[in-house]
Each structure stands twice: as C-alpha cells, then as structure tokens.
Design a protein around this motif. Structure first.
Motif, PDB file in Angstrom:
ATOM      1  N   LEU A  98      -2.711  23.029  91.453  1.00  0.00           N
ATOM      2  CA  LEU A  98      -4.113  23.220  92.014  1.00  0.00           C
ATOM      3  C   LEU A  98      -4.027  21.703  92.880  1.00  0.00           C
ATOM      4  O   LEU A  98      -4.455  21.458  94.178  1.00  0.00           O
ATOM      5  N   ALA A  99      -3.740  20.503  92.488  1.00  0.00           N
ATOM      6  CA  ALA A  99      -3.804  19.202  92.911  1.00  0.00           C
ATOM      7  C   ALA A  99      -2.992  18.281  92.253  1.00  0.00           C
ATOM      8  O   ALA A  99      -2.653  18.453  91.019  1.00  0.00           O
ATOM      9  N   ASP A 100      -2.437  17.413  93.017  1.00  0.00           N
ATOM     10  CA  ASP A 100      -1.624  16.257  92.564  1.00  0.00           C
ATOM     11  C   ASP A 100      -2.549  14.829  92.599  1.00  0.00           C
ATOM     12  O   ASP A 100      -2.787  14.635  93.655  1.00  0.00           O
ATOM     13  N   MET A 101      -2.731  14.417  91.492  1.00  0.00           N
ATOM     14  CA  MET A 101      -3.609  13.192  91.278  1.00  0.00           C
ATOM     15  C   MET A 101      -3.001  12.094  91.862  1.00  0.00           C
ATOM     16  O   MET A 101      -3.935  11.197  92.584  1.00  0.00           O
ATOM     17  N   GLY A 102      -1.676  11.920  91.742  1.00  0.00           N
ATOM     18  CA  GLY A 102      -0.873  10.936  92.488  1.00  0.00           C
ATOM     19  C   GLY A 102      -1.169  10.709  93.782  1.00  0.00           C
ATOM     20  O   GLY A 102      -1.269   9.728  94.565  1.00  0.00           O
ATOM     21  N   GLU A 103      -1.041  12.033  94.450  1.00  0.00           N
ATOM     22  CA  GLU A 103      -1.016  12.026  96.009  1.00  0.00           C
ATOM     23  C   GLU A 103      -2.502  11.750  96.458  1.00  0.00           C
ATOM     24  O   GLU A 103      -2.449  11.075  97.380  1.00  0.00           O
ATOM     25  N   HIS A 104      -3.589  12.218  95.681  1.00  0.00           N
ATOM     26  CA  HIS A 104      -4.779  11.835  96.129  1.00  0.00           C
ATOM     27  C   HIS A 104      -5.023  10.384  95.956  1.00  0.00           C
ATOM     28  O   HIS A 104      -5.465   9.746  97.015  1.00  0.00           O
ATOM     29  N   TRP A 105      -4.562   9.742  94.709  1.00  0.00           N
ATOM     30  CA  TRP A 105      -4.554   8.314  94.519  1.00  0.00           C
ATOM     31  C   TRP A 105      -3.822   7.441  95.808  1.00  0.00           C
ATOM     32  O   TRP A 105      -4.261   6.561  96.302  1.00  0.00           O
ATOM     33  N   GLU A 106      -2.554   7.826  96.090  1.00  0.00           N
ATOM     34  CA  GLU A 106      -1.824   7.206  97.062  1.00  0.00           C
ATOM     35  C   GLU A 106      -2.592   7.398  98.508  1.00  0.00           C
ATOM     36  O   GLU A 106      -2.594   6.261  99.226  1.00  0.00           O
ATOM     37  N   ASP A 107      -2.938   8.752  98.714  1.00  0.00           N
ATOM     38  CA  ASP A 107      -3.443   8.777 100.004  1.00  0.00           C
ATOM     39  C   ASP A 107      -4.899   8.019 100.275  1.00  0.00           C
ATOM     40  O   ASP A 107      -5.293   7.562 101.593  1.00  0.00           O
ATOM     41  N   THR A 108      -5.503   7.749  99.415  1.00  0.00           N
ATOM     42  CA  THR A 108      -6.835   6.981  99.394  1.00  0.00           C
ATOM     43  C   THR A 108      -6.699   5.665  99.157  1.00  0.00           C
ATOM     44  O   THR A 108      -7.576   4.785  99.602  1.00  0.00           O
TER      45      THR A 108
END
Length: 286
Positions: free
Chosen positions: A171-181
């Motif tokens: 559903l989602a990658d927490m690491g991608e969200h962290w790195e993107d933000t």
C-alpha cells in the motif's frame, strides 16, 4: 542480562538478522585486535528495546525510536547501526489502494522506528484516523494480513523481499515518504552502550564496531557461516539482499547526515506526541 564486571566480557544483545551478524561477526569472534571481548545474546528488536529501558546489558542494538527513553543511561555509538535509503518499512494489504480509515493495523512494536514512520505517514496521508493497532511478532504479520485477521500490516526486514509470496500488495513505503518529505536517510537501528563504562571505553567500543564493519566488507565470506547459522532458514540470496540494504556507509559512521536524520525523526515524532522531546546534547558522543 547483568552488566559486565571489570575483566569480564561485555554483555551485548543484537538481533539474529543478517545485517547484525554480518556487522558483529569479526568482533564477536575475536578478529578485531584490541577490542573488548563480547558475550552475545540474540534477541529481536522489541526485546532489546525493553532491555534498554530496564537498563540491562552493556551494548545493545535497539530501534532509534527508543532513544528518548534511555539516553540518560546509554550513549548512542556513531557506528554499527542501520540507516539507509530505499529500505523503509512497508504497509501491506490484501487489495491495492485499501482505505485504512478505521482499519486494524498490525505492527511489530509501538516502540520502533517503523511505528514512528508509520504514524508520521498516516498523519500526512490518511484523512481520518486509522483504527486499532495490534502488536505482534513481525514474522506473524504477513500471515495475519493474508488470513484476514487484520486489515493491514507494517512489515520490516526481509519482508520487503517476500511479501508477494503471501499474495499481499504494497500500500505504501514508509521510507519513500520519509525521504520525499525530508531528503534524509531512514534511521532504523541504533547501537547503544552504557555510559557508566566511561568515555575511554565508549570510544574503544565505537572503534571496535567500526573495525568489525570494515572487516566484514573486506572479507564477506568470513562472516557467511555466522550469518546463515542465525538467519532463521532464510534463503542465502535473501540474506545477501538484506545485508546489501542495511549495511552501508552510515553503518561505518553516522556522519552529519546520519545525525540529522536521527534528530529529524525524533523531533518530528515528539511534535506528534509520540515520544518525549530530546535534550540539545542527548545525541552527543561520548
């Protein structure tokens, strides 16, 4: 696990996961000249987190999420842990695009970096609140999602490579969200050492951890028996992927970027009321 007495081997606890056994193999087997001897206990991260909160053990691999609770007694070593990019926890479901509002989510621990990253992601992307949080051992999470016992699962470690075997979707990658933000690497696991050992010993421990990492890189085959012995029947190719993902330049030295990532995570989590705030010198070494 009682603290080591003078002249005794230091009590260390880390997980049986390939990245930890790879990192500590040379040190644990006496192949780091001048390093203190180690008495190794294998324990999953939720157990070592609890050990740190109880003040047990001399050296511990813990989640960065537990640092605000234990830094009075333990110092963060600047090496030996796990940070990186493209290696964050995943939220898995049975169907693509599932809505988590009011849904039950299984997590490996509420005192974990994975959980902090999940809560920060949910605060940004789930318009309503997620429902019940269920804590269970990480190896039980994917079967629970597959079998409909929970609606979603937060997974870590080698589950990144195996979740499709359970018929699950990301559903989602927490690491991608962290790195993107944030633009920062993902802080996952930290190495702590008891402050009462003294500054000279803390520096020796950091030097030993760094030397053990470099020894593993110089001769990867030397660590292979130790890695596979404790890899819980993991496929050797998956073990290699695991090491490649979680052992990197930040394992040898956190550096300015690594420290910024750790403080950024814990500062954001404190702003959400998830952990106590850090003091200005809390991460100072030694």
């Amino acid at each position: 696990m009682t603290p080591a007495q003078p002249g005794e081997a230091l009590q260390i606890a880390f997980s049986p996961c390939p990245n930890d056994t790879f990192v500590f193999d040379a040190w644990a087997h006496g192949r780091v000249p001048g390093a203190p001897a180690l008495d190794v206990t294998f324990a999953d991260i939720d157990i070592t987190n609890a050990m740190a909160e109880r003040g047990e053990g001399d050296v511990l691999k813990v989640s960065y999420a537990v640092l605000p609770y234990v830094l009075d007694e333990y110092a963060l070593l600047p090496c030996g842990g796990a940070l990186g990019r493209g290696c964050g926890p995943l939220v898995l479901t049975r169907e693509p695009g599932a809505d988590l509002v009011g849904r039950t989510v299984a997590v490996p621990s509420e005192r974990s970096t994975a959980y902090l990253l999940f809560r920060l992601w949910a605060a940004d992307t789930v318009p309503g609140r997620v429902g019940e949080i269920v804590v269970m051992p990480f190896h039980e999470i994917m079967p629970a999602v597959r079998d409909g016992k929970v609606d979603a699962g937060l997974v870590i470690h080698e589950a990144r490579f195996t979740y499709q075997n359970y018929g699950l979707v990301k559903l989602a990658d927490m690491g991608e969200h962290w790195e993107d933000t944030t633009g920062l690497p993902i802080p996952l696991g930290a190495i702590l050492a008891r402050r009462s050992l003294g500054e000279d010993t803390l520096r020796r421990l950091a030097e030993a951890a760094r030397a053990s990492v470099r020894a593993a890189w110089d001769d990867p085959e030397a660590s292979r028996p130790y890695v596979l012995e404790h890899a819980q029947e993991m496929d050797p190719a998956v073990a290699d992927q695991h090491i490649g993902l979680y052992v990197n330049e930040f394992t040898a030295d956190l550096g300015d970027e690594g420290y910024a990532a750790v403080r950024g995570l814990l500062t954001r989590a404190a702003a959400e009321g998830l952990v106590p705030p850090l003091g200005p010198d809390a991460l100072r070494f030694p």
